[in-house]
Motif scaffolding. Sequence first.
Motif, PDB file in Angstrom:
ATOM      1  N   TYR A  32       0.852  -1.193   0.000  1.00  0.00           N
ATOM      2  CA  TYR A  32       0.000   0.000   0.000  1.00  0.00           C
ATOM      3  C   TYR A  32       0.888   1.244   0.000  1.00  0.00           C
ATOM      4  O   TYR A  32       2.023   1.216   0.511  1.00  0.00           O
ATOM      5  N   ASN A  38      -1.614   7.867   1.242  1.00  0.00           N
ATOM      6  CA  ASN A  38      -2.086   8.965   0.390  1.00  0.00           C
ATOM      7  C   ASN A  38      -3.050   9.919   1.097  1.00  0.00           C
ATOM      8  O   ASN A  38      -3.437  10.940   0.525  1.00  0.00           O
ATOM      9  N   ALA A  39      -3.452   9.613   2.360  1.00  0.00           N
ATOM     10  CA  ALA A  39      -4.467  10.460   2.985  1.00  0.00           C
ATOM     11  C   ALA A  39      -4.339  10.443   4.500  1.00  0.00           C
ATOM     12  O   ALA A  39      -3.785   9.504   5.083  1.00  0.00           O
ATOM     13  N   ILE A  99     -11.300   9.961   6.832  1.00  0.00           N
ATOM     14  CA  ILE A  99     -10.759   9.922   5.476  1.00  0.00           C
ATOM     15  C   ILE A  99     -11.874   9.653   4.469  1.00  0.00           C
ATOM     16  O   ILE A  99     -12.698   8.756   4.656  1.00  0.00           O
ATOM     17  N   THR A 100     -11.909  10.438   3.414  1.00  0.00           N
ATOM     18  CA  THR A 100     -12.837  10.197   2.304  1.00  0.00           C
ATOM     19  C   THR A 100     -11.990   9.968   1.053  1.00  0.00           C
ATOM     20  O   THR A 100     -11.345  10.884   0.557  1.00  0.00           O
ATOM     21  N   ASP A 101     -11.985   8.736   0.609  1.00  0.00           N
ATOM     22  CA  ASP A 101     -11.171   8.354  -0.550  1.00  0.00           C
ATOM     23  C   ASP A 101     -12.026   7.458  -1.436  1.00  0.00           C
ATOM     24  O   ASP A 101     -12.548   6.435  -0.978  1.00  0.00           O
ATOM     25  N   ALA A 138     -11.119   5.489  -3.740  1.00  0.00           N
ATOM     26  CA  ALA A 138     -10.457   4.243  -4.149  1.00  0.00           C
ATOM     27  C   ALA A 138     -11.142   3.064  -3.475  1.00  0.00           C
ATOM     28  O   ALA A 138     -11.373   3.077  -2.261  1.00  0.00           O
ATOM     29  N   ARG A 197      -8.311  -0.191  -0.238  1.00  0.00           N
ATOM     30  CA  ARG A 197      -7.379   0.612   0.543  1.00  0.00           C
ATOM     31  C   ARG A 197      -7.278   0.104   1.973  1.00  0.00           C
ATOM     32  O   ARG A 197      -8.039  -0.767   2.406  1.00  0.00           O
ATOM     33  N   GLY A 228      -4.551   6.825   5.686  1.00  0.00           N
ATOM     34  CA  GLY A 228      -5.114   6.065   4.574  1.00  0.00           C
ATOM     35  C   GLY A 228      -4.050   5.711   3.554  1.00  0.00           C
ATOM     36  O   GLY A 228      -3.125   6.491   3.310  1.00  0.00           O
ATOM     37  N   ARG A 245      -3.550   3.482  -0.362  1.00  0.00           N
ATOM     38  CA  ARG A 245      -4.184   2.781  -1.485  1.00  0.00           C
ATOM     39  C   ARG A 245      -3.396   1.530  -1.840  1.00  0.00           C
ATOM     40  O   ARG A 245      -2.165   1.515  -1.778  1.00  0.00           O
TER      41      ARG A 245
END
Length: 299
Positions: free
Chosen positions: A174, A177-178, A186-188, A190, A193, A212, A214
Amino acid sequence: MTAPVLEKPAAPAPGVPEPAGPAGRPAVTPGRRWFLQAAWAVSLLAALVLGFVGFLFTLSDIQERHYQSTAHKTFRDQLARAVAPTGSAPDGEPVALLDIPAIGLHQAVVVEGTTGRDLMRGPGHRRDTALPGQSGVAVVFGRGATFGAPFAELSKLRVGDRIETTTGQGTASYTVNAYGDGDAPITDPAPDRLVLVTGDSDWIPGSTVMIGARLDGDPQQNPGGRPATVPYDKALAADKGALATLQLWSLGLLGAVVAALLLARYWRRSTAYLSLAPVVGAALWAVYENAAALLPNLY
């Protein structure tokens, strides 16, 4: 002949010390006796509290490392025999290995469950999410101050740092990224994750820190069928189920101490205390462990 008349000793004049007690010691007045008993009780309470603090920040680390060492051997054997869990697993059972080189975390055994007791063993996988490497969102909790504090440095991760995981389905990588926290999760978008969660303080945490990442590459199959969470699985939850156990172990500790005191009246004092010291020590450890379960699970 008449018997001599014994005169009653006169009361000591004001300013004259009280008569001495046995072995020349001053007689203990009721007020002094109460003060000594209160001082002894306060000293004992202070010793228990300091012992609990010592357990949290010293002995709990030893306990966690012992479990990690045993669980690592167990999980490696399961991986070699291709029987490591890929779906739901019993609480506390190893389900993955976690490597985060940027914060010095290597081959940490991730256990199933995120209750306070589960996280005493190491990082915990939230039971209702995917396992690391599978399709979907995998969530892993970790303590930040006690029981090895595997996620103590989690907030130092930066975008681009790598996280490696190993499960019964193989290895997965991984990339961070956040960031998020309890107020702004976290709002992702993808689909595949990993979210790592710990407390926001190395004292008693009041919120959470979230990292977070990905998934790099294609995900493994997710068999689904995950069990629902229980209230004790939530971030910062206290394992209130430990309260009854704490009360029982406290009674056991009190009984062991009373037994040692009574035994000392009939045996040599040193022999009595040494013979029951292991029992008292084991009961005290159990009391501290159950008291620790009542603290926030990410502490």
